[in-house]
Scaffold this motif. Structure first.
Motif, short mmCIF file in Angstrom:
data_model
loop_
_atom_site.label_atom_id
_atom_site.label_comp_id
_atom_site.label_asym_id
_atom_site.label_seq_id
_atom_site.Cartn_x
_atom_site.Cartn_y
_atom_site.Cartn_z
N GLY A 112 0.69 -1.42 -0.44
CA GLY A 112 0.27 0.24 -0.38
C GLY A 112 -0.02 0.81 0.00
N GLU A 113 2.17 1.28 0.54
CA GLU A 113 2.90 2.15 -0.51
C GLU A 113 3.88 2.02 -1.87
N ARG A 114 3.92 3.62 -1.78
CA ARG A 114 4.77 3.74 -3.51
C ARG A 114 6.18 3.17 -3.11
N VAL A 115 6.83 3.26 -3.93
CA VAL A 115 8.53 3.08 -3.45
C VAL A 115 9.06 2.97 -4.41
N LEU A 116 10.00 3.59 -4.36
CA LEU A 116 11.43 4.46 -5.75
C LEU A 116 12.56 3.56 -4.82
N PRO A 117 12.86 2.26 -6.06
CA PRO A 117 14.54 1.31 -5.56
C PRO A 117 15.33 2.58 -6.50
N PHE A 118 16.56 2.52 -6.40
CA PHE A 118 17.26 3.31 -7.05
C PHE A 118 18.69 2.99 -6.55
N TYR A 119 19.88 2.85 -7.37
CA TYR A 119 21.13 2.40 -6.21
C TYR A 119 22.11 3.84 -5.96
N ASP A 120 23.02 3.70 -5.23
CA ASP A 120 24.02 4.84 -5.40
C ASP A 120 25.69 4.27 -5.99
N PRO A 121 26.51 5.53 -6.50
CA PRO A 121 26.95 5.08 -7.61
C PRO A 121 27.88 4.21 -7.75
N GLU A 122 27.83 3.21 -6.08
CA GLU A 122 28.67 2.05 -6.40
C GLU A 122 27.77 1.05 -5.96
N GLY A 123 26.60 1.02 -6.99
CA GLY A 123 25.67 -0.67 -7.13
C GLY A 123 24.40 -0.54 -5.65
N LEU A 124 24.95 0.14 -4.61
CA LEU A 124 24.48 -0.32 -3.23
C LEU A 124 22.84 0.16 -3.75
N ARG A 125 21.59 -0.70 -3.25
CA ARG A 125 20.62 -0.74 -3.50
C ARG A 125 19.40 0.16 -2.00
N LEU A 126 19.30 1.28 -2.78
CA LEU A 126 18.68 1.93 -1.96
C LEU A 126 16.93 2.42 -2.53
N GLU A 127 15.69 2.32 -1.67
CA GLU A 127 14.62 3.14 -1.64
C GLU A 127 14.29 4.11 -1.39
N LEU A 128 12.85 4.89 -1.75
CA LEU A 128 12.99 5.67 -1.18
C LEU A 128 11.31 5.37 -1.17
N VAL A 129 10.38 5.48 0.49
CA VAL A 129 9.04 5.17 0.22
C VAL A 129 8.38 6.25 0.96
N GLU A 130 7.09 6.32 0.55
CA GLU A 130 6.48 7.42 0.86
C GLU A 130 5.46 7.11 1.64
N GLN A 131 5.94 7.16 3.48
CA GLN A 131 5.70 6.87 4.14
C GLN A 131 4.45 7.93 4.87
N GLU A 132 3.34 7.51 4.96
CA GLU A 132 2.32 8.42 6.13
C GLU A 132 3.20 8.76 7.33
N GLY A 133 2.67 9.80 8.22
CA GLY A 133 3.33 10.41 8.61
C GLY A 133 5.04 11.09 8.75
N ALA A 134 5.68 10.46 7.46
CA ALA A 134 7.10 10.59 7.97
C ALA A 134 7.36 12.04 8.14
N LYS A 135 6.30 12.97 7.21
CA LYS A 135 6.40 14.39 7.35
C LYS A 135 6.81 15.50 8.88
N ASP A 136 6.38 14.42 9.22
CA ASP A 136 6.37 15.42 11.12
C ASP A 136 7.63 14.74 12.01
N TRP A 137 8.94 13.81 11.15
CA TRP A 137 9.48 13.34 11.64
C TRP A 137 10.95 14.40 11.35
N THR A 138 11.56 14.07 12.69
CA THR A 138 12.99 15.35 11.74
C THR A 138 14.00 14.66 10.69
N TYR A 139 14.67 15.72 10.02
CA TYR A 139 15.54 15.81 8.79
C TYR A 139 16.51 16.73 9.82
#
Length: 316
Positions: A112-139
């Motif tokens: 039920g969440e949107r996920v964007l998989p991507f890779y850092d320049p050395e091939g480490l697999r990362l993902e960005l997930v649109e998470q409900e409530g995340a906007k209220d967390w620190t950054y």
């Protein structure tokens, strides 16, 4: 004992330290919260990235070994590290990754969440997930990414294993609960729904075993709120029959280590004392920090380490 509150940090292997800093600070907008060394190999940097002060659940760390071989994702590994971003962010991030020539896959939906998989320049697999409530967390407010899109710490990790049942039993012992199944992916979640609360087990017996080297995760660490709680968890994990290390002093947290039945290296790390132990919040990562037992070797260590420059964040 208090329940495990999700992930504390994830540690991966990289190659060139300058390229690592450039990507995670300039492109992903993370804060270099600590510049120190691998305490077990002090001729190697240990670089920590996170939010404004490196809150537990935001910290991705690297051991950069210039010239080290490339790793291979496979079973017995954490094969993807997912960051949480505010809902509605992924179109912006897709454009950003494309502008910086970063490899990425199509956006998908998972539990039920949107996920964007991507890779850092050395091939480490990362993902960005649109998470409900995340906007209220620190950054990191001073980073290169606007506040409405900025990474808010971890969503979770994916563990690839040849057989998932025994790992699932261990996660249950640690307080994680079954959170759904999609194909060969089984989700387990911390009941507290903190940062880094999602652990996905992908059962892939057909895959070869992973090789831990550049572009792969070395270990994942879970949160413990105190030293006393950590000792309680150590006793509980040992009762499962797994070998657990004694407590190790990592200066900014205390750690115990053990391998899950699928082969992934687990750690339980304490929240205190934290990264402001030896630097003020506004100065984190600005200089090389060494623990007291390595301080007498500072000059020798500095001579062994390549110089790195932390880019001045500008929003692009």
């Amino acid at each position: 004992m208090e329940p495990i509150k999700g992930l504390h940090h994830v540690t991966a292997l990289a190659g060139e330290p300058q390229a690592n800093v450039d990507f995670y600070v300039s492109v992903l907008g993370l804060n270099l919260v600590k510049r120190t060394v691998n305490f077990d190999d002090p001729g190697t940097y240990h670089l920590y990235y996170g939010d404004d002060v490196g809150h537990p659940g935001t910290i991705l760390t690297f051991f950069p070994w210039p010239g080290a071989p490339q790793g291979r994702r496979g079973t017995g590994q954490a094969t993807a590290t997912a960051f949480a971003v505010p809902q509605g962010s992924l179109d912006w991030w897709t454009d950003r990754l494309a502008r910086h020539s970063i490899d990425f896959d199509s956006v998908e939906e998972r539990f039920g969440e949107r996920v964007l998989p991507f890779y850092d320049p050395e091939g480490l697999r990362l993902e960005l997930v649109e998470q409900e409530g995340a906007k209220d967390w620190t950054y990191w407010h001073e980073g290169t990414v606007p506040s409405g899109r900025a990474i808010r710490g971890f969503h979770g990790v994916t563990l690839t294993v040849a057989g998932f049942e025994r790992t699932a039993e261990l996660l249950a012992t640690m307080g994680f609960q079954a959170g759904g199944k999609e194909g060969n992916r089984f989700r387990y979640v911390s009941g507290l729904r903190e940062r880094g609360a999602a652990i996905d087990l992908v059962c892939a017996p057909e895959m070869q075993r992973g090789l831990v080297a550049v572009g792969t995760v070395h270990h994942i660490a879970f949160r413990s709120v105190s030293d006393e709680d950590q000792l309680g968890w150590r006793r509980r994990i040992a009762k499962t029959g797994l070998d657990v290390t004694p407590v190790v002093d990592r200066q900014y947290f205390h750690s115990i280590y053990f391998r899950d039945p699928g082969g992934v290296l687990f750690e339980i790390a304490t929240d205190p004392p934290g990264f402001t132990l030896d630097e003020e919040a506004g100065r984190l990562g600005s200089t090389l920090k060494l623990p007291p037992w390595l301080e007498p070797l500072r000059r020798r260590i500095e001579d062994m380490l390549p110089s790195i420059r932390v880019p001045q964040p500008t929003r692009t």
